[in-house]
Design an enzyme around this catalytic site. Sequence first.
Site, short mmCIF file in Angstrom:
data_model
loop_
_atom_site.label_atom_id
_atom_site.label_comp_id
_atom_site.label_asym_id
_atom_site.label_seq_id
_atom_site.Cartn_x
_atom_site.Cartn_y
_atom_site.Cartn_z
N ASP A 130 32.26 32.28 39.05
CA ASP A 130 32.07 32.68 37.65
C ASP A 130 30.65 32.50 37.16
O ASP A 130 30.02 31.49 37.44
CB ASP A 130 32.94 31.82 36.71
N THR A 146 28.56 28.11 35.09
CA THR A 146 29.05 28.61 36.37
C THR A 146 30.30 27.80 36.74
O THR A 146 30.46 26.66 36.31
CB THR A 146 28.00 28.46 37.49
N ASN A 147 31.17 28.42 37.52
CA ASN A 147 32.37 27.73 37.99
C ASN A 147 32.76 28.31 39.34
O ASN A 147 32.51 29.48 39.62
CB ASN A 147 33.53 27.87 37.00
N GLU A 149 29.43 32.65 33.26
CA GLU A 149 29.92 32.81 31.89
C GLU A 149 28.79 32.50 30.91
O GLU A 149 28.15 31.44 31.01
CB GLU A 149 31.10 31.87 31.64
N GLU A 186 37.33 32.18 43.23
CA GLU A 186 36.63 32.83 42.12
C GLU A 186 35.25 32.20 41.97
O GLU A 186 35.08 30.99 42.12
CB GLU A 186 37.45 32.65 40.83
#
Length: 193
Positions: free
Chosen positions: A107, A123-124, A109, A105
């Site tokens: 991300d 962010t991830n 956000e 994933e």
Amino acid sequence: MSMVFIRNVALVSLILLFHGLAIYARPATFQQDFKVTWADSHLKLVEGCRAIQLILDRNSGCGFASKYKYMYGRISMKIKLVAGDSAGTVTAFYMNSDTDTIRDELDFEFLGNRTGHPYTVQTNIFAHGKGNREQRVNLWFDPSADYHTYSILWNHHQIVFSVDEVPIRVYKNNEAKGIPYPKSQPMGLTLYL
């Protein structure tokens, strides 16, 4: 009632890599490439179907997802966030392999804020089911005042998160050093408010 506006929601500038060949995808309509995942009454096509309005109220937020998955590419969205005091509101778009055990994933956000404080984007990256790679950046502008372009570039060598073409995070493929990297599963796009 809070609203988030998104323009150019098609997979803009998407480059699909297939057996070493670059295939350029054309921008399509929202209905061709995406499906509403919940609260379709809170998602409206506006500006002659060039933009989407996502509505958050006391009853519900809303979300949508791509109908297809992609292996590498660049996704970009022009987003105008909720204005004013938006603490507790999270708007996110992410690429996801949609698998539970070895999820990959990427991300983006947008964390809600208190009036007068900077907006923060997080962010991830999940690779092979492992996350905990969050990084936060305070934006240098008010993202509720106008549309800004948020992009994720994902290829075999690196992942680059950008805001208005300015890289805010680069995650290199360091599998040779034993660090997991998402490179074996296609991912679809999801956005929610």
